[in-house]
Design an enzyme around this catalytic site. Structure first.
Site, short mmCIF file in Angstrom:
data_model
loop_
_atom_site.label_atom_id
_atom_site.label_comp_id
_atom_site.label_asym_id
_atom_site.label_seq_id
_atom_site.Cartn_x
_atom_site.Cartn_y
_atom_site.Cartn_z
N CYS A 118 -66.22 23.03 -7.93
CA CYS A 118 -65.37 24.11 -7.40
C CYS A 118 -64.00 23.56 -7.02
O CYS A 118 -62.96 24.12 -7.37
CB CYS A 118 -66.07 24.75 -6.19
N CYS A 119 -63.97 22.41 -6.30
CA CYS A 119 -62.68 21.80 -5.93
C CYS A 119 -61.92 21.33 -7.16
O CYS A 119 -60.69 21.41 -7.20
CB CYS A 119 -62.91 20.61 -4.99
N CYS A 201 -60.70 25.72 2.78
CA CYS A 201 -61.16 27.04 2.36
C CYS A 201 -62.17 27.61 3.37
O CYS A 201 -62.90 26.85 4.01
CB CYS A 201 -61.83 26.95 1.00
N CYS A 204 -65.91 26.50 3.38
CA CYS A 204 -66.15 25.05 3.51
C CYS A 204 -65.49 24.46 4.75
O CYS A 204 -65.33 23.25 4.83
CB CYS A 204 -65.63 24.33 2.27
N CYS A 226 -61.32 16.66 -1.11
CA CYS A 226 -61.55 17.63 -2.19
C CYS A 226 -61.26 16.99 -3.55
O CYS A 226 -61.59 17.56 -4.58
CB CYS A 226 -60.65 18.83 -1.99
S1 SF4 Z 1 -62.92 23.70 -0.49
FE1 SF4 Z 1 -64.80 24.88 -1.00
S2 SF4 Z 1 -64.12 26.91 -1.75
FE2 SF4 Z 1 -62.33 25.52 -1.69
S3 SF4 Z 1 -62.17 24.78 -3.77
FE3 SF4 Z 1 -63.39 23.25 -2.63
S4 SF4 Z 1 -65.58 23.84 -2.81
FE4 SF4 Z 1 -64.27 25.57 -3.54
#
Ligand code: SF4
Length: 232
Positions: A118-119, A201, A204, A226
């Site tokens: 996701c990151c 985010c 998280c 991240c």
């Molecule tokens: S901090 Fe969480 S929601 Fe944001 S990009 Fe990374 S995994 Fe995805």
């Protein structure tokens, strides 16, 4: 023509900037790299300080915020307050895929099942695309945040993204950050006053337990980076 600066040259410059204030480091960076200078900010307290310093220097720097689709409303409001106070535009950049497209490929709530992916999709790749072609980027990391960040230099080659990285706040403490904010009346994210020292985010980020590492509220304490600043 190879325009990659020699690592030894950057190390020498970095040593020569040791002991200079963040504003002096930014003054040097803008003289050397503007308009090919860029800065990413998630509107944390440190990034707000750098935005204020750059505004007072006044040379062109492309400042951008990576919009992950999951930022806090307070973060976006902080962005608007910085833009209004300093008469600047903080560009919002996104992943090349929309939220719907990401969910169609990876399923819902990727952050819950695979935060690394996701990151990568929502932060690392958008940064890579945004800094492509720039000479240098500015980050707001501090040495005392993590053991990994403690190894950073004021000016260094960022092999992951292929450009120079400038870290003006490396020597600052959390107390230094707040002293600057209060002295210069810099807008900041109100979540900092509600127990969030480190803000990323929504899904998280939680306030850390009392006395715990300030970054332990990120990713349930299971990660500290991240991927934007991870070394190696
Ligand atoms: S901090 Fe969480 S929601 Fe944001 S990009 Fe990374 S995994 Fe995805």
């Amino acid at each position: 023509m190879n325009t990659t600066p020699a690592i030894e040259d950057l190390a020498a410059v970095s040593r020569s900037l040791g002991g200079r204030s963040p504003a002096e480091i930014l003054d040097w960076a803008t003289r050397r790299y503007s308009p090919g200078l860029t800065m990413a900010t998630a509107m944390g307290a440190e990034g707000c300080c750098l935005v204020a310093m750059l505004a007072s220097i006044g040379r062109p720097v492309r400042v951008f915020n990576i919009d992950t689709d999951y930022q806090f409303e307070e973060t976006l409001e902080t962005k608007a307050r910085l833009e209004e106070k300093y008469g600047i535009t903080i560009e919002r950049v996104h992943a090349s895929l929309t939220r719907e497209e990401i969910e169609a490929i990876h399923g819902p709530d990727l952050w819950k099942r695979d935060p690394v992916a996701c990151c990568r999709i929502r932060k690392v790749e958008p940064l890579r695309e945004t800094v492509a072609g720039a000479a240098a980027w500015i980050s707001a990391i501090r040495r005392d945040q993590t053991p990994d960040r403690a190894k950073a230099e004021i000016v260094e080659w960022d092999a992951k993204f292929g450009l120079v990285k400038i870290n003006p706040l490396l020597a600052w403490t959390w107390k230094d950050v707040w002293s600057y904010i209060h002295t210069h009346d810099v807008p900041f994210n109100p979540l900092h006053e509600r127990g969030y020292p480190s803000i990323g985010c929504r899904p998280c980020t939680k306030p850390p337990a009392e006395g715990a590492d300030p970054r332990s509220g990120r990713w349930n304490g299971e990660r500290t980076e991240c991927g934007l600043h991870a070394r190696g």
